[in-house]
Design a protein around this motif. Structure first.
Motif, PDB file in Angstrom:
ATOM      1  N   ASP A   1       0.838  -1.196   0.000  1.00  8.08           N
ATOM      2  CA  ASP A   1       0.000   0.000   0.000  1.00  8.08           C
ATOM      3  C   ASP A   1       0.873   1.246   0.000  1.00  8.08           C
ATOM      4  O   ASP A   1       1.709   1.419   0.894  1.00  8.08           O
TER       5      ASP A   1
ATOM      6  N   ASN B   1      -1.853  -1.833  -3.990  1.00 10.43           N
ATOM      7  CA  ASN B   1      -2.702  -0.654  -3.934  1.00 10.43           C
ATOM      8  C   ASN B   1      -1.824   0.595  -3.918  1.00 10.43           C
ATOM      9  O   ASN B   1      -0.987   0.778  -3.027  1.00 10.43           O
ATOM     10  N   ASN B   2      -1.998   1.448  -4.947  1.00 10.12           N
ATOM     11  CA  ASN B   2      -1.245   2.697  -5.036  1.00 10.12           C
ATOM     12  C   ASN B   2       0.263   2.418  -4.999  1.00 10.12           C
ATOM     13  O   ASN B   2       0.997   2.961  -4.173  1.00 10.12           O
TER      14      ASN B   2
ATOM     15  N   ASP C   1      -4.903  -2.074  -7.793  1.00 14.09           N
ATOM     16  CA  ASP C   1      -5.943  -1.057  -7.653  1.00 14.09           C
ATOM     17  C   ASP C   1      -5.322   0.287  -7.275  1.00 14.09           C
ATOM     18  O   ASP C   1      -4.284   0.354  -6.605  1.00 14.09           O
ATOM     19  N   ASN C   2      -5.968   1.356  -7.760  1.00 13.11           N
ATOM     20  CA  ASN C   2      -5.613   2.709  -7.327  1.00 13.11           C
ATOM     21  C   ASN C   2      -4.171   3.067  -7.701  1.00 13.11           C
ATOM     22  O   ASN C   2      -3.498   3.805  -6.984  1.00 13.11           O
ATOM     23  N   CYS C   3      -3.703   2.524  -8.793  1.00  8.31           N
ATOM     24  CA  CYS C   3      -2.325   2.773  -9.215  1.00  8.31           C
ATOM     25  C   CYS C   3      -2.304   3.832 -10.317  1.00  8.31           C
ATOM     26  O   CYS C   3      -2.955   3.680 -11.350  1.00  8.31           O
ATOM     27  N   TYR C   4      -1.519   4.869 -10.081  1.00  5.44           N
ATOM     28  CA  TYR C   4      -1.368   5.937 -11.058  1.00  5.44           C
ATOM     29  C   TYR C   4       0.119   6.109 -11.313  1.00  5.44           C
ATOM     30  O   TYR C   4       0.868   6.609 -10.468  1.00  5.44           O
TER      31      TYR C   4
ATOM     32  N   ASN D   1      -7.366   2.099 -12.103  1.00  6.41           N
ATOM     33  CA  ASN D   1      -5.963   2.446 -12.313  1.00  6.41           C
ATOM     34  C   ASN D   1      -5.828   3.397 -13.495  1.00  6.41           C
ATOM     35  O   ASN D   1      -6.765   3.592 -14.267  1.00  6.41           O
TER      36      ASN D   1
END
Length: 513
Positions: A433, A456-457, A481-484, A505
């Motif tokens: 995370d 996550n991220n 998930d939530n990966c930029y 993402n």
């Protein structure tokens, strides 16, 4: 009731009067370091113990001694400028005593400072304990070379080696460990308190230990605070001169220490193989905080002797600068024991020469798959957070064994830069995370033979050309998930024979299943 209360106060005052301070220089100890004062020190300890306790006070000067055997309610206090220098004559550490040596309980040469079945022990002051270990280290090197040149065996036994054989006829050891015991004589730990309670080691400086430095065994309520330990890591190197090694201890607090040694800085242990399982006493309730570790194989290490288990360990607010590894867990088949409930938080790593993180159940690479039993080691429920690292060779690796994958690791709020990323092999329930890993070669994350992976991220600041951020090989379930990914990459992940699920993402993904 009033009379009883007054009587209790009077008794306390009488006891405090009995706790005398013995000035060792005034009692006749040579402060020039020329004449052994071992007998005087131990006689004074005996006298103080018979009076209910007391403090042996060493004014500035150098005092030459051999084995010091402490008893209940005894304090050694070294004034600034006082040096206790220990003899390097091996025979001065006879008779043999009962200790745990590298995870095995045996009869062997006495530690430099030793106590057994004692309570309320303290070593304090701003003075120095000098183990004078050079002769011990040379003996170790020469003996190893002799054994190697003779096909793995000693050609003959000297007096002390034969004494060790005679004193340990019933010692049970595994085949794996027998080559290590071929030396038949073993350098003593600097300080080992054996089956003691309420131990304090505070503010002293400890240098040149023959072997492990502070090594409480089977103790309860141990405090090591403000201690400086320096054993040379080169020119010459003090081999196996670990800093602080509690083994099968309970309720241990290590804080505000500065450690630079020729092996691991702090290591938590609980016995080796069948011998460790026989005692079955874990190392538990361990707090390590505000420590600085420089030269050493590892910053904080658990194992490889952990057959009794290691439970409930908190490591926080520490700096590792120049160690080979940062956080290292190691074990192997045949060892057994469970390592669990470990928390690592607020750590800075710099110039880590090998791996920042190691979780290795395959330390014995020659071992073979076997049914799960008491011989099977376990790593589980480990949480690592708020770590910063740079100038690192490799972020780390996880290596489980087929019959017992590493289980329940989580990493959060971490940013690290290294030459090589994090390689996770044979593990389940692994979570990352808010983690930023950068590697110069290969993918920052590499998973193989894993199950239940959550990312996550996660991201990388410095993607490698034509290299994904994450690779999956034979991964049963992975969720991203939530990966930029701010720095552009050709593809965020590659998967082979894996099941990867995507949440919300933002990246350009050309990975294929």
């Amino acid at each position: 009731m009033k009379r009883i209360f007054i009587g209790v106060i009077g008794l306390g005052m009488a006891l405090s009067v009995c706790a005398r301070t013995f000035n060792m220089k005034e009692l006749g100890a040579d402060s020039k370091g020329k004449v052994l004062c071992t007998s005087l020190i131990n006689r004074t300890i005996e006298k103080a113990a018979n009076e209910g306790g007391g403090t042996l006070y060493f004014p500035a000067g150098t005092y030459l001694t051999a084995a010091i055997h402490m008893k209940s309610n005894i304090t050694l206090n070294l004034e600034s400028g006082a040096v206790l220098r220990f003899s390097d004559r091996f025979e001065d550490y006879l008779p043999f005593v009962r200790i745990r040596w590298e995870g095995t309980v045996m009869n062997t040469l006495s530690p430099l400072i030793y106590a057994k079945h004692a309570d309320n022990l303290a070593i304090t002051g701003r003075g120095t304990l000098d183990g004078n270990g050079y002769k011990w280290w040379n003996w170790e090197r020469e003996t190893r070379e002799l054994i190697k040149a003779n096909g793995g065996k000693l050609p003959s036994l000297n007096k002390l080696q034969q004494m060790w054989v005679d004193a340990n006829k019933d010692l049970e050891i595994s085949e794996y460990y027998k080559p290590s015991l071929e030396r038949r004589m073993f350098r003593p730990p600097f300080i080992q308190f054996y089956e003691c309670t309420n131990v304090l080691i505070e503010n002293v400086k400890i240098v040149n230990s023959p072997f492990w430095t502070i090594n409480p065994a089977f103790c309860d309520d141990v405090v090591v605070h403000g201690v400086t330990i320096h054993n040379p890591s080169e020119n010459p190197k003090g081999p196996n001169t670990d800093g602080i090694n509690p083994t099968s201890c309970r309720n241990v607090r290590i804080s505000d220490c500065f450690i630079s040694v020729g092996d691991d800085c702090i290591t938590i242990k609980s016995g080796r193989d069948a011998d460790g399982r026989k005692y079955g006493k874990p190392c538990e309730n361990i707090a390590i905080t505000n420590c600085i570790m420089l030269s050493g194989h590892g910053g904080v290490v658990i194992g490889s002797e952990m057959s009794g288990g290691v439970k409930r360990v908190a490591i926080s607010n520490c700096i590792f600068d120049g160690t080979d590894a940062g956080i290292r867990l190691k074990s192997s088949r045949g060892r057994g024991g469970v390592v669990e409930e470990l928390r690592v938080d607020n750590i800075i790593m710099k110039n880590i020469r090998r791996n920042a993180f190691i979780f290795d159940l395959f330390y014995d690479r020659a071992s073979k798959v076997e049914p799960v039993s008491e011989r099977t080691p376990v790593f589980r429920n480990i949480r690592i957070s708020n770590v910063t690292g740079s100038d690192i060779k490799q972020i780390g690796y996880v290596k489980g064994i087929e019959e017992m994958p590493v289980n329940g690791l989580s990493f959060s709020n971490i940013n690290m830069e290294a030459e090589v990323g994090f390689i996770i092999d044979t593990a389940t329930d692994i979570r990352f995370d808010n983690v930023d890993f950068s590697s110069k070669t290969g993918a920052p994350w590499q998973f193989s033979k894993c199950d239940n992976i959550v990312l996550n991220n996660v991201r990388t600041k410095q993607p490698v050309s034509k290299q994904p951020v994450i690779t999956f090989d034979k991964v049963a379930n992975a969720f991203i998930d939530n990966c930029y990914q701010m720095a552009p990459v050709e593809r965020f992940y590659d998967s082979l024979n894996s099941r990867v699920m995507e949440g919300a993402n933002c990246w350009k993904n050309t990975g294929t299943d």
